[in-house]
Design a protein around this motif. Structure first.
Motif, PDB file in Angstrom:
ATOM      1  N   GLU A 105       0.831  -1.210   0.000  1.00 22.49           N
ATOM      2  CA  GLU A 105       0.000   0.000   0.000  1.00 22.49           C
ATOM      3  C   GLU A 105       0.861   1.254   0.000  1.00 22.49           C
ATOM      4  N   ARG A 106       1.873   1.259   0.861  1.00 19.35           N
ATOM      5  CA  ARG A 106       2.734   2.432   0.992  1.00 19.35           C
ATOM      6  C   ARG A 106       3.539   2.676  -0.290  1.00 19.35           C
ATOM      7  N   ILE A 107       3.920   1.595  -0.951  1.00 21.14           N
ATOM      8  CA  ILE A 107       4.637   1.754  -2.224  1.00 21.14           C
ATOM      9  C   ILE A 107       3.731   2.420  -3.253  1.00 21.14           C
ATOM     10  N   LEU A 108       2.482   1.946  -3.347  1.00 19.86           N
ATOM     11  CA  LEU A 108       1.526   2.545  -4.292  1.00 19.86           C
ATOM     12  C   LEU A 108       1.225   3.992  -3.909  1.00 19.86           C
ATOM     13  N   GLU A 109       1.129   4.239  -2.612  1.00 21.90           N
ATOM     14  CA  GLU A 109       0.822   5.581  -2.126  1.00 21.90           C
ATOM     15  C   GLU A 109       1.940   6.563  -2.441  1.00 21.90           C
ATOM     16  N   SER A 110       3.172   6.065  -2.471  1.00 25.39           N
ATOM     17  CA  SER A 110       4.315   6.960  -2.676  1.00 25.39           C
ATOM     18  C   SER A 110       4.304   7.631  -4.046  1.00 25.39           C
ATOM     19  N   ILE A 111       3.631   7.012  -5.022  1.00 24.19           N
ATOM     20  CA  ILE A 111       3.612   7.577  -6.377  1.00 24.19           C
ATOM     21  C   ILE A 111       2.864   8.919  -6.401  1.00 24.19           C
ATOM     22  N   LEU A 180      -3.857  -0.245 -10.181  1.00 18.51           N
ATOM     23  CA  LEU A 180      -4.675   0.868 -10.669  1.00 18.51           C
ATOM     24  C   LEU A 180      -5.546   1.435  -9.554  1.00 18.51           C
ATOM     25  N   VAL A 181      -6.233   0.541  -8.830  1.00 13.99           N
ATOM     26  CA  VAL A 181      -7.094   0.983  -7.725  1.00 13.99           C
ATOM     27  C   VAL A 181      -6.253   1.600  -6.614  1.00 13.99           C
ATOM     28  N   GLY A 182      -5.109   0.985  -6.303  1.00 14.75           N
ATOM     29  CA  GLY A 182      -4.263   1.492  -5.231  1.00 14.75           C
ATOM     30  C   GLY A 182      -3.745   2.887  -5.509  1.00 14.75           C
ATOM     31  N   ILE A 183      -3.225   3.107  -6.709  1.00 10.47           N
ATOM     32  CA  ILE A 183      -2.702   4.428  -7.062  1.00 10.47           C
ATOM     33  C   ILE A 183      -3.839   5.440  -7.179  1.00 10.47           C
ATOM     34  N   GLY A 184      -4.971   4.994  -7.761  1.00  6.71           N
ATOM     35  CA  GLY A 184      -6.128   5.894  -7.905  1.00  6.71           C
ATOM     36  C   GLY A 184      -6.690   6.322  -6.561  1.00  6.71           C
ATOM     37  N   ALA A 185      -6.851   5.351  -5.642  1.00  8.79           N
ATOM     38  CA  ALA A 185      -7.380   5.672  -4.309  1.00  8.79           C
ATOM     39  C   ALA A 185      -6.417   6.578  -3.545  1.00  8.79           C
ATOM     40  N   SER A 186      -5.119   6.306  -3.653  1.00  8.04           N
ATOM     41  CA  SER A 186      -4.129   7.144  -2.977  1.00  8.04           C
ATOM     42  C   SER A 186      -4.153   8.566  -3.509  1.00  8.04           C
ATOM     43  N   SER A 187      -4.313   8.700  -4.816  1.00  9.96           N
ATOM     44  CA  SER A 187      -4.378  10.033  -5.425  1.00  9.96           C
ATOM     45  C   SER A 187      -5.596  10.795  -4.933  1.00  9.96           C
ATOM     46  N   LEU A 188      -6.734  10.089  -4.859  1.00  7.92           N
ATOM     47  CA  LEU A 188      -7.961  10.736  -4.380  1.00  7.92           C
ATOM     48  C   LEU A 188      -7.841  11.160  -2.919  1.00  7.92           C
TER      49      LEU A 188
END
Length: 292
Positions: A105-111, A180-188
């Motif tokens: 999760e944290r890796i995806l969030e870092s983007i 896709l969902v992980g990066i999208g949710a983190s961006s939101l």
């Protein structure tokens, strides 16, 4: 000088009563929407390993984790461990899988975080972009050596998984829908953080530009992670007031904005997490956490 600062702080706190409360309640809604997005992201990452946990359970685990973050130093000091124990104790998810999914999760969030840091810093000074380099190099190494990173993580948490469970974790990197969902949710989530600041400033009739609010959100993130006080108390508030004042807000209004923001993210967040711990099986998780 100290007495004048004390007077500005007291005046700023008193001015909170003058805020437009409909903006304030909308700001609260953005906070809980962010927690829901965190739960949705985690659900998809867990599904990528073949584990299905109800979204409501993950929502409660995230709230409990936020409470733990707010009473431990360096922001996420204890919340992540509590989340791991939550799904492991109450849902039977192997500890190794819960640990790796949270790291993923944290890796995806870092983007999106790096994108936000770039926007926040580059708008004012290009030299600060250098802070992104170590993070980018570290993420690239993890991505390229994913299998070795998994082995190291499982060794650190002293977890012995079956061959099938290990293969499911390693396969996470290739799950395009999860990423896709992980990066999208983190961006939101980060968009909602900036929107929450915007709504709070609007509550006081202030029209602060989005680049400034992005920068303030970045400062909030950095201070929360780096502060050695529980939940960043004192450090975060002082840093945010100083940043807002630097960008031209009167000190009293800067204090008012920070008081409302911290009431939402610290006070309400902590109370919600504590209620979850007391009413949703969290006592068992809390006992397990204290025994570690």
């Amino acid at each position: 000088m100290f007495s004048s600062i004390k007077m500005e702080v007291l005046t700023g706190i008193q001015q909170v009563r003058c805020a437009s409360w409909h903006y304030f309640f909308l700001a609260i809604a953005t906070y809980y929407a962010s927690v829901l997005l965190f739960a949705l992201r985690w659900k998809y990452v867990l599904k990528g390993t073949g584990v299905d946990v109800p979204l409501g359970e993950l929502f409660k685990a995230n709230l409990a984790g936020l409470f733990m973050n707010n009473i431990t130093p360096m922001s996420r000091g204890g919340g992540e461990l509590l989340r791991m124990l939550w799904v492991s104790k109450l849902r039977g998810v192997p500890m190794g899988i819960s640990a790796v999914t949270i790291i993923y999760e944290r890796i995806l969030e870092s983007i999106p975080v790096m994108a936000m840091v770039a926007v926040g810093f580059l708008y004012f000074t290009t030299s600060e972009a250098l802070v992104l380099m170590p993070l980018m190099v570290g993420l690239a190494l993890i991505w390229m050596k994913w299998e070795r990173f998994i082995e190291l993580t499982l060794r650190v948490f002293r977890v012995d998984l079956s061959k099938e469970e290990r293969e499911r974790i390693v396969a996470l990197r290739k799950c395009s829908n999860v990423n896709l969902v992980g990066i999208g949710a983190s961006s939101l989530v980060w968009i909602l953080d900036v929107l929450r600041l915007k709504l709070i400033t609007l509550a006081f009739g202030l029209n602060v530009s989005l680049p400034i609010l992005v920068f303030v959100s970045v400062v909030n993130l950095i201070l929360g992670i780096a502060a050695f006080t529980p939940g960043g108390i004192g450090v975060v508030e002082g840093g945010l007031v100083g940043t807002l004042t630097y960008f031209g807000l009167p000190p009293t209004l800067a204090v008012s904005v920070v008081v409302l923001e911290r009431f939402i993210s610290y006070v309400l967040g902590s109370l919600s997490g504590l209620m979850v711990l007391l009413t949703s099986g969290g006592r068992e998780v809390w006992r397990a956490l204290k025994s570690r």
